[in-house]
Design an enzyme around this catalytic site. Structure first.
Site, PDB file in Angstrom:
ATOM      1  N   HIS A 129       0.883  -1.115  -0.053  1.00 22.00           N
ATOM      2  CA  HIS A 129       0.098  -0.050   0.029  1.00 22.00           C
ATOM      3  C   HIS A 129       0.756   1.061  -0.019  1.00 22.00           C
ATOM      4  O   HIS A 129       1.986   1.355   0.557  1.00 22.00           O
ATOM      5  CB  HIS A 129      -0.920  -0.102   1.223  1.00 22.00           C
ATOM      6  CG  HIS A 129      -2.046   0.892   1.528  1.00 22.00           C
ATOM      7  ND1 HIS A 129      -1.562   2.162   1.822  1.00 22.00           N
ATOM      8  CD2 HIS A 129      -3.098   0.930   1.094  1.00 22.00           C
ATOM      9  CE1 HIS A 129      -2.833   2.942   1.925  1.00 22.00           C
ATOM     10  NE2 HIS A 129      -3.760   2.236   1.641  1.00 22.00           N
ATOM     11  N   ASP A 206       3.328  -4.589   8.198  1.00 16.79           N
ATOM     12  CA  ASP A 206       2.026  -3.858   7.850  1.00 16.79           C
ATOM     13  C   ASP A 206       0.864  -4.905   8.094  1.00 16.79           C
ATOM     14  O   ASP A 206       0.578  -5.406   7.051  1.00 16.79           O
ATOM     15  CB  ASP A 206       1.906  -3.111   6.596  1.00 16.79           C
ATOM     16  CG  ASP A 206       0.606  -2.376   6.100  1.00 16.79           C
ATOM     17  OD1 ASP A 206      -0.341  -2.999   6.965  1.00 16.79           O
ATOM     18  OD2 ASP A 206       0.641  -1.825   5.234  1.00 16.79           O
ATOM     19  N   GLN A 209      -4.351  -5.371   6.979  1.00 18.88           N
ATOM     20  CA  GLN A 209      -5.190  -6.539   6.577  1.00 18.88           C
ATOM     21  C   GLN A 209      -5.151  -7.885   7.113  1.00 18.88           C
ATOM     22  O   GLN A 209      -6.019  -8.714   6.707  1.00 18.88           O
ATOM     23  CB  GLN A 209      -4.920  -6.652   4.853  1.00 18.88           C
ATOM     24  CG  GLN A 209      -5.409  -5.455   4.085  1.00 18.88           C
ATOM     25  CD  GLN A 209      -6.766  -4.829   4.080  1.00 18.88           C
ATOM     26  OE1 GLN A 209      -7.571  -5.560   4.383  1.00 18.88           O
ATOM     27  NE2 GLN A 209      -6.869  -3.590   3.792  1.00 18.88           N
ATOM     28  N   LYS A 232      -9.879  -1.164  10.674  1.00 20.06           N
ATOM     29  CA  LYS A 232     -10.059  -2.682   9.691  1.00 20.06           C
ATOM     30  C   LYS A 232     -10.436  -3.843  10.663  1.00 20.06           C
ATOM     31  O   LYS A 232     -10.358  -4.994  10.239  1.00 20.06           O
ATOM     32  CB  LYS A 232      -8.799  -2.869   8.971  1.00 20.06           C
ATOM     33  CG  LYS A 232      -8.865  -1.637   8.148  1.00 20.06           C
ATOM     34  CD  LYS A 232      -7.789  -1.935   7.057  1.00 20.06           C
ATOM     35  CE  LYS A 232      -7.033  -0.710   6.320  1.00 20.06           C
ATOM     36  NZ  LYS A 232      -7.817  -0.092   5.652  1.00 20.06           N
ATOM     37  N   CYS A 370      -4.695   2.126  -3.722  1.00 19.66           N
ATOM     38  CA  CYS A 370      -3.479   2.908  -2.919  1.00 19.66           C
ATOM     39  C   CYS A 370      -2.358   1.857  -3.307  1.00 19.66           C
ATOM     40  O   CYS A 370      -1.581   1.768  -2.394  1.00 19.66           O
ATOM     41  CB  CYS A 370      -3.615   3.311  -1.501  1.00 19.66           C
ATOM     42  SG  CYS A 370      -4.757   4.399  -1.211  1.00 19.66           S
TER      43      CYS A 370
HETATM   44  N1  7TS Z   1      -1.691  -0.687   4.741  1.00 15.49           N
HETATM   45  C1  7TS Z   1      -2.504  -1.527   3.988  1.00 15.49           C
HETATM   46  C2  7TS Z   1      -2.243  -2.841   3.590  1.00 15.49           C
HETATM   47  C3  7TS Z   1      -4.045  -1.065   3.918  1.00 15.49           C
HETATM   48  O1  7TS Z   1      -4.781  -1.863   3.257  1.00 15.49           O
HETATM   49  C4  7TS Z   1      -4.277   0.416   4.336  1.00 15.49           C
HETATM   50  C5  7TS Z   1      -5.443   0.895   4.135  1.00 15.49           C
HETATM   51  C6  7TS Z   1      -3.096   1.003   4.935  1.00 15.49           C
HETATM   52  C7  7TS Z   1      -1.815   0.452   5.192  1.00 15.49           C
HETATM   53  C8  7TS Z   1      -3.461   2.437   5.472  1.00 15.49           C
HETATM   54  O2  7TS Z   1      -4.330   2.142   6.809  1.00 15.49           O
HETATM   55  P1  7TS Z   1      -4.884   3.259   7.605  1.00 15.49           P
HETATM   56  O3  7TS Z   1      -5.853   2.775   8.226  1.00 15.49           O
HETATM   57  O4  7TS Z   1      -3.737   4.363   8.093  1.00 15.49           O
HETATM   58  O5  7TS Z   1      -5.473   4.295   6.435  1.00 15.49           O
HETATM   59  N2  7TS Z   1      -6.422   0.366   3.177  1.00 15.49           N
HETATM   60  C9  7TS Z   1      -7.255   0.740   2.343  1.00 15.49           C
HETATM   61  C10 7TS Z   1      -7.798   0.140   1.306  1.00 15.49           C
HETATM   62  O6  7TS Z   1      -7.614  -0.949   0.764  1.00 15.49           O
HETATM   63  N3  7TS Z   1      -8.997   0.989   0.959  1.00 15.49           N
HETATM   64  O7  7TS Z   1      -8.985   1.957   1.616  1.00 15.49           O
HETATM   65  C11 7TS Z   1      -7.981   1.696   2.494  1.00 15.49           C
END
Ligand code: 7TS
Length: 412
Positions: A129, A206, A209, A232, A370
């Site tokens: 991401h 990370d 997911q 999530k 992303c």
């Molecule tokens: N890393 C991964 C693998 C992610 O899926 C996401 C967010 C992030 C980092 C960032 O996380 P945040 O909570 O700090 O925003 N992924 C997604 C997505 O797949 N669609 O919207 C956000």
């Protein structure tokens, strides 16, 4: 696999706990398949947030009055719950952040500032991401370090032979996702960590997911850093976790300066607070951290094995149904996957599919998710992504498949 022996979940009972699911969208019952972006919140999480603001709202750690004590106790109770959830050795290894993005930026900035030098190498992967790419680009540029990328195979898996070849004495950091948000691939992180450690590199995982689906045992993994987003895993937005090994966090300089992270301030010199507060400057997201505790309880009560078994069932069913539709190409066919299914349809833009599914009450994600470098690698602009949670059903997947089939007929 242990998932096969888990007691099946009662989906109807689970759905009743999610008020948001009980609504019509564009005149149709909502089918929510955008769980990889953020999943929905059970009522107990919403109630916990409400309860905090109705009864206990106060700033934490500083006050001596009853409300401040209650709020502090509840906030710190979540830290203990997270510690158990990821099996961290010490409570102070759990740092609250705004989410995975902030957790990664904290490490890239603080660890990178202190320990990266010109010519050092940072390895990430082609599945990442943007939030596990850009912070490393920023610090590598500043430190004149070099960013290397583990290539991705056609099925959406990491090329482990290539990874082995990238590792060297110059490698200082390896940062990879536990599971891919675009393709669902579960990476062999234990092996990735072990190999990196052989070269003395630290490893950041990370876990955005993974946290709602996979067991996380940071001691067994032996990862140096592990990042989680509350939103999530059935928790509120705007809060997340950075796990870091105590001995590393102790050596790292603060990320942000301000209140709470200090021991003593004079104009001549400031001394910093102990862990974890050294990394929690300012008033944190108290209410949401407290509500996250209920999300952890929700997952623990259902059991990750049961959640994973149900979601895997949905994934296998969806992959089969979608693949059977003429014109649909599944993207991401790794052997080990979380419940994310991306697909493309030749000659039809993913955005059009998404919009037309929304008209049928079906929420999916479209675009590059992303992960633009991954889309480039796959030679596509984006995908339609359906991601499944414990409250989804096969009936909903039937509706998705039927919708996709009709849209193709209509547009072609
Ligand atoms: N890393 C991964 C693998 C992610 O899926 C996401 C967010 C992030 C980092 C960032 O996380 P945040 O909570 O700090 O925003 N992924 C997604 C997505 O797949 N669609 O919207 C956000």
């Amino acid at each position: 696999m242990s998932t096969l022996t888990a007691t099946p979940v009662n989906v109807e009972q689970i759905r009743e706990q999610f008020p948001v699911l009980n609504q019509l969208v564009n005149g149709k019952p909502l089918v929510y398949f955008d769980n990889a972006a953020t999943n929905q919140k059970p009522k107990r999480v919403i109630d916990a947030l409400l309860h905090y603001y109705e009864h206990d709202n106060a700033n934490i750690h500083r006050g001596i009055h009853t409300l401040a004590e209650r709020a502090t106790k509840a906030y710190e109770a979540t830290r203990h719950a997270v510690q158990a959830f990821i099996n961290a050795k010490h409570t102070e290894e759990v740092i609250f952040t705004r989410g995975v993005t902030e957790s990664i930026n904290l490490v890239a900035s603080s660890y990178g500032r202190a320990f990266l030098h010109a010519g050092d190498e940072v390895i990430i992967s082609g599945l990442e991401h943007h939030s596990n790419i850009v912070p490393w680009q920023i610090i590598c540029e500043e430190k004149k370090a070099v960013l290397k990328v583990i290539p991705v195979t056609e099925t959406g898996e990491l090329d482990m032979d290539a990874y082995r070849k990238l590792l060297s004495g110059k490698t200082k950091v390896v940062a990879v996702c536990h599971a891919s948000n675009s393709l669902g691939t579960i990476n062999p992180i234990k092996e990735i960590i072990k190999l990196a450690h052989e070269f003395g590199a630290v490893v950041l995982i990370d876990g955005a997911q993974a946290s709602a689906h996979l067991h996380i045992d940071v001691q067994d993994l032996d990862c140096d850093f592990y990042c989680i987003s509350s939103h999530k895993m059935y928790g509120p937005t705007g809060t997340g976790i950075l796990y870091g090994k105590k001995e590393l966090l102790e050596k790292m300089p603060p990320y942000m300066g301000g209140g709470e992270m200090i021991k003593e301030v004079t104009f001549a010199k400031t001394t910093y607070n102990d862990l974890p507060y050294k990394f929690e400057a300012g008033t944190p997201n108290i209410g949401d951290v407290i509500a996250l505790h209920e999300a952890i309880n929700f997952i623990n009560e259902l059991g990750k094995d049961a959640i994973a078994a149900h979601e895997n069932d949905l994934l296998v069913y969806a992959a089969k149904k979608l693949a059977a539709i003429e014109g649909v190409k599944l993207m991401g066919t790794a052997k080990e996957k979380v419940s994310v299914q991306s697909f493309v349809i030749e000659g039809i833009h993913h955005f059009d599919i998404g919009q037309m599914l929304d008209a049928r009450g079906i929420a999916v994600r479209t675009g590059h998710h992303c992960t633009q470098p991954l889309m480039d690698r796959l030679g596509i602009e984006g995908t339609v992504r359906a991601s499944f949670s414990v409250y989804n059903t096969k009936g909903e997947i039937d509706q998705l498949a039927e919708g996709v089939e009709r849209i193709i007929k209509f547009l072609k």
